[in-house]
Every structure is written in structure tokens, then in C-alpha cells.
Design a protein around this motif. Structure first.
Motif, PDB file in Angstrom:
ATOM      1  N   ILE A 289       0.875  -1.176   0.000  1.00  0.00           N
ATOM      2  CA  ILE A 289       0.000   0.000   0.000  1.00  0.00           C
ATOM      3  C   ILE A 289       0.912   1.225   0.000  1.00  0.00           C
ATOM      4  N   ALA A 290       0.828   2.035  -1.043  1.00  0.00           N
ATOM      5  CA  ALA A 290       1.587   3.277  -1.112  1.00  0.00           C
ATOM      6  C   ALA A 290       0.654   4.451  -0.823  1.00  0.00           C
ATOM      7  N   GLU A 291       1.224   5.638  -0.731  1.00  0.00           N
ATOM      8  CA  GLU A 291       0.514   6.886  -0.427  1.00  0.00           C
ATOM      9  C   GLU A 291       0.268   6.979   1.079  1.00  0.00           C
ATOM     10  N   SER A 292       0.820   8.027   1.677  1.00  0.00           N
ATOM     11  CA  SER A 292       0.742   8.208   3.130  1.00  0.00           C
ATOM     12  C   SER A 292      -0.678   8.121   3.671  1.00  0.00           C
ATOM     13  N   VAL A 293      -1.604   8.815   3.022  1.00  0.00           N
ATOM     14  CA  VAL A 293      -2.966   8.853   3.562  1.00  0.00           C
ATOM     15  C   VAL A 293      -3.630   7.485   3.429  1.00  0.00           C
ATOM     16  N   ALA A 294      -3.295   6.739   2.389  1.00  0.00           N
ATOM     17  CA  ALA A 294      -3.845   5.382   2.240  1.00  0.00           C
ATOM     18  C   ALA A 294      -3.306   4.467   3.336  1.00  0.00           C
ATOM     19  N   ILE A 295      -2.038   4.623   3.676  1.00  0.00           N
ATOM     20  CA  ILE A 295      -1.450   3.830   4.765  1.00  0.00           C
ATOM     21  C   ILE A 295      -2.142   4.192   6.088  1.00  0.00           C
ATOM     22  N   CYS A 296      -2.312   5.474   6.325  1.00  0.00           N
ATOM     23  CA  CYS A 296      -3.015   5.905   7.549  1.00  0.00           C
ATOM     24  C   CYS A 296      -4.441   5.367   7.565  1.00  0.00           C
ATOM     25  N   ARG A 297      -5.110   5.424   6.440  1.00  0.00           N
ATOM     26  CA  ARG A 297      -6.490   4.914   6.349  1.00  0.00           C
ATOM     27  C   ARG A 297      -6.529   3.435   6.734  1.00  0.00           C
ATOM     28  N   TYR A 298      -5.566   2.656   6.269  1.00  0.00           N
ATOM     29  CA  TYR A 298      -5.526   1.232   6.630  1.00  0.00           C
ATOM     30  C   TYR A 298      -5.483   1.061   8.149  1.00  0.00           C
ATOM     31  N   PHE A 299      -4.624   1.828   8.806  1.00  0.00           N
ATOM     32  CA  PHE A 299      -4.509   1.671  10.263  1.00  0.00           C
ATOM     33  C   PHE A 299      -5.744   2.218  10.989  1.00  0.00           C
ATOM     34  N   GLU A 300      -6.381   3.245  10.451  1.00  0.00           N
ATOM     35  CA  GLU A 300      -7.649   3.726  11.025  1.00  0.00           C
ATOM     36  C   GLU A 300      -8.700   2.616  10.977  1.00  0.00           C
ATOM     37  N   GLU A 301      -8.703   1.864   9.877  1.00  0.00           N
ATOM     38  CA  GLU A 301      -9.690   0.792   9.718  1.00  0.00           C
ATOM     39  C   GLU A 301      -9.433  -0.358  10.684  1.00  0.00           C
TER      40      GLU A 301
END
Lengths: 203, 203
Positions: B63-75
């Protein structure tokens, strides 16, 4: 609830397609970008960045930014999911939507804003060398998407998502930016025919 | 699970602060941007855009893109929520994070990439007029954020969110871009002291 937009601009189209896919009806209200209506104090109070679209909620509060408006509707009506399913699926949609938005949509917009004569009074300063540099970025990103669409039906995977909406609007916005799609991107063309044939594309 | 990053770059810092706020520990692995390691075939297979950070999941997918990585951990770990609470709250965080990212973080990055001599081999072509134009955009966006922070404790409202992380990293990245914060933005300075004092800021 209502959405303030400018029908001819690309960002509002993203929201219209998103709502059509969700089969959600929201009244739209038109403002004229080119006549400076976004700079008046009433509109600036809704969005200090003076951009469309803006969603006005029933309590009068405003949500600006296309993806934020789409996110709101995803939250209140999750089906069909257009931001992905599950933690990995949502991260993949976020990743691809950002790649398409930052790498393609924005590059096309820079070509338009920095090279089109009718933007000379709105994009200050117009930097023609930056517009030219983005022509190369557009071509590179289209090639990357063509490769991706050789391995997946839609941009983020098996299911249609907001990443496809962003990409469709960006590709169609190339015409206004006076850009042609390069020859030979067969996967991209296959995908473009498919997503353009969805009823939402006419929204 | 692991994250490939370059410690000195601004985007990986966004993910480190996010994980520190969530108190999630993930091993980090360093690659050197300046030595061309992002262009090698192994890394390009993980992220064809050749950027850090990249999250590698246990099945090897990326998973690339900082916000996408953060979104994964939020989920996978919703508390504390850093993307907002409820439909309106999540839309507001998305709106503010985008305003900060597109209006400030990216403008600072353009100044850095188009004017700093050490980027001359990485940003091709460097367009100095575009770098200069973004200095004005940075100042305007800081003024807008100062006004916002006169009415709210954090950027998206009462609670710390990813919008504060993006803004903190952008403001601190101004030093590398050789930009000074304008005098007189008291609300911005109050906010900057407060978010800089959180333990996560040192991540």
C-alpha cells in the motif's frame, strides 16, 4: 440539502457521477466561475478557497472539496461502496484515487490552468513552462494506468470505485486542456469505453 | 508487516506521527531517496511511482501513499479516530486534510522541489517561476489556517486529526524549503506549539 456547483467544471462532475452511482438525488444550484461569483462574500463564507462544489447541509453548514462531499454520502449510504470494502480494500481505493488525482487529474488541470488563454485572469501567475512540464506527466501517468488496467478491470481492482470516477473526469477533461490521448493504450481505451457507457457518466 | 521509508522526507513523517498517535508499533526500513534506490526494479515493483512510504502487508502486497497507509490503520484500529467521527465529522476531516495537503503541504513541496539546488537532478524540469509562485500560495494558506485556528482548537475542529498531522509536517517542512513563517499569525503559532508538544511530533 443542496450542492452549489458549476456544471462545466470537472470537480463538480466527480460528485454528480458519484451520486448517480449511489442513486442519491440532491438538488444542484449553479454558480458562474468565470463571472467571479465565487469571489463574492456570501460564497467565500461557505468556502474561503472560493471553489466549487460545496455541499450545504440542512443546518446550513458547508462541506467543500469533492472527495469530502463524496465521503459524506458514502457514510450516510454505504451501498454500493465506492471507497472500497474492508481495511485493505479501502486503503487500495485511497491509494489509487490519490495516484489518479495527484498524478493525472491535477496534471491535466495544470496544463489547462497554465496554458489556456481563458485562464489568464484566474490562474495568477500563469507559468507556461509548468503547463508544458505537466504534459509529460500526463503521458507518463496514462501509461501507468494502462499497465494497471491490463491486470485489473477497474483502477482499484475488481470493483468500480471513486478512483474510476476521478480518472474518467480527468481523461475527459483532457479535451478542454487541448491534450490528446496517446495511441496504443489499449487497456486504457477498453476501460474508458466501459466506464463511459455507465449511466452515471452522463450525470 | 513493515513500512519502507526515508526518515528525512516529509511524507513518511506523516505516517510515523499517525502511528504514534494510535500507539501502533510497525518496523520501519530505510531507503535512500537521494541515492536512487527508489528507481531500482525491486522497489518499483512495490510502488511504480517510486515514492516512499510504502506499507508491506504480511501477504507481501503493498500500500503506497501516506494517507492510504493511515487509512488502513484507522480501519484496523479505529481508536482514537484520526479521520473524524460520524458522517459530518469524517467529511470535515477529509475537507480540511485536503485543503492543507493541496493548499499548503504541496505548495511547500513545490517551493522545495523547484527552487532547491539539491532537487535539480530529481525534479525534471525544475521550473523556478513555479517555485516562486508557490511562495505566495504558502503565505495565503497560512493566513487562512490562522483564521481557522482562531475559531477552532485543531484544524478540523475540537479534536486532533490527520489534518493537524499534515499541517504540522508541512509547516516544519518549510525550513527545508527555506521559507519562514510570516509574523503575526498568533493562532497558528499557538496551534503549532500545542501540536509540537505532543509526544507523536517527535516520531
Amino acid at each position: 440539502m443542496r450542492i452549489i456547483e458549476t456544471r462545466s467544471a470537472p470537480n463538480p462532475r466527480r460528485v454528480r457521477i458519484f451520486l448517480a452511482e449511489k442513486q442519491i438525488a440532491v438538488p444542484f444550484e449553479e454558480v458562474e466561475i468565470m463571472q467571479g461569483e465565487l469571489r463574492n462574500p456570501e460564497f467565500s463564507a461557505l468556502n474561503p478557497l472560493q471553489r466549487v462544489p460545496v455541499l450545504i447541509l440542512d443546518d446550513g453548514s458547508a462541506i467543500a472539496e469533492s472527495v469530502a462531499i463524496c465521503r459524506y454520502f458514502e457514510e450516510i449510504q454505504p451501498e454500493p461502496p465506492l471507497f472500497g470494502r474492508g481495511a485493505v480494500g479501502r486503503a487500495q481505493v485511497e491509494m489509487w484515487n490519490r495516484r489518479v488525482e495527484l498524478g493525472l487529474f491535477q496534471a491535466v488541470a495544470f496544463v489547462f490552468r497554465h496554458l489556456h488563454p481563458k485562464m489568464s485572469g484566474l490562474e495568477l501567475p500563469q507559468v507556461s513552462a509548468w503547463g508544458e512540464a505537466n504534459k509529460t506527466k500526463v503521458v507518463e501517468m496514462l501509461a501507468l494506468l494502462d499497465a494497471r488496467l491490463g491486470e485489473a478491470r477497474f483502477i482499484a481492482g475488481d470493483e468500480f470505485s471513486i478512483a474510476d470516477i476521478t480518472a474518467l473526469v480527468a481523461v475527459d477533461f483532457m479535451r478542454a486542456a487541448r491534450l490528446r490521448r496517446p495511441e496504443g493504450l489499449a487497456n486504457l481505451e477498453r476501460w474508458h469505453r466501459e466506464v463511459s457507457a455507465r449511466p452515471s457518466a452522463a450525470a
